[in-house]
Design a protein around this motif. Structure first.
Motif, PDB file in Angstrom:
ATOM      1  N   LYS A   1       0.544   2.023  -0.426  1.00  0.00           N
ATOM      2  CA  LYS A   1       1.924   2.469  -0.197  1.00  0.00           C
ATOM      3  C   LYS A   1       1.941   3.725   0.672  1.00  0.00           C
ATOM      4  CE  LYS A   1       4.445   2.090  -3.803  1.00  0.00           C
ATOM      5  NZ  LYS A   1       5.047   2.356  -5.111  1.00  0.00           N
TER       6      LYS A   1
ATOM      7  N   ASP B   1      -2.680   0.392  -5.235  1.00  0.00           N
ATOM      8  CA  ASP B   1      -1.290   0.147  -4.853  1.00  0.00           C
ATOM      9  C   ASP B   1      -0.660   1.428  -4.302  1.00  0.00           C
ATOM     10  OD1 ASP B   1      -1.270  -2.541  -5.472  1.00  0.00           O
ATOM     11  OD2 ASP B   1      -0.380  -2.261  -7.461  1.00  0.00           O
ATOM     12  N   ASP B   2      -0.910   2.553  -4.976  1.00  0.00           N
ATOM     13  CA  ASP B   2      -0.402   3.838  -4.484  1.00  0.00           C
ATOM     14  C   ASP B   2      -1.010   4.177  -3.131  1.00  0.00           C
ATOM     15  OD1 ASP B   2       1.114   4.139  -6.760  1.00  0.00           O
ATOM     16  OD2 ASP B   2      -0.291   5.524  -7.749  1.00  0.00           O
TER      17      ASP B   2
END
Length: 144
Positions: free
Chosen positions: A119, A115-116
């Motif tokens: 992003k 997810d990081d």
């Protein structure tokens, strides 16, 4: 029942040794901290902790490992694909269903890292050029 003079001498020696250590250890620790500040070792330790290294020296999961855990390639790694694989593997490895808490935690950490990554990748794309296309389409419509 007395220990005698030899027991008393040994006990006094042990107490004296403990007293010396009780004074020496805090002083040695303070000196070590001061030396670490002088050499910059405390900054290196803080940087390692920020990057994910723990007290035991283990670091965060690598991106390649996270992709393998989620059974994705770098090109397939989108928010929707990561969430779909997470839901699938997390429920499949639930302890209540006879799964493994270890594997479940690996899946959770992989999702967290990916997810990081997604992003950051999206932010970089917006900064490097995709944001220009968006601005051009707004200019054509007359939006500012």
């Amino acid at each position: 029942m007395a220990l005698g003079p030899l027991g008393r001498i040994i006990a006094q020696g042990v107490v004296a040794g403990i007293a010396v250590l009780a004074r020496a250890l805090p002083a040695a620790y303070a000196a070590a901290l001061q030396n670490a500040r002088k050499t910059g070792a405390d900054k290196a330790a803080n940087e390692a902790a920020r990057k994910g290294a723990s007290f035991l020296g283990k670091s965060r999961m690598a991106k390649d490992e996270a992709l393998m855990v989620m059974n994705l390639t770098e090109q397939e790694a989108t928010v929707e694909a990561i969430q779909r694989q997470y839901d699938r593997y997390f429920t499949a490895n639930a302890v209540e269903n006879g799964g493994s808490f270890y594997v479940q935690s690996k899946v959770y950490r992989a999702k967290e890292l990916l997810d990081d990554y997604v992003k950051e990748k999206n932010a970089e794309q917006m900064k490097n050029g995709d944001g220009k296309d968006e601005q051009q389409s707004k200019d054509k419509r007359g939006d500012k």
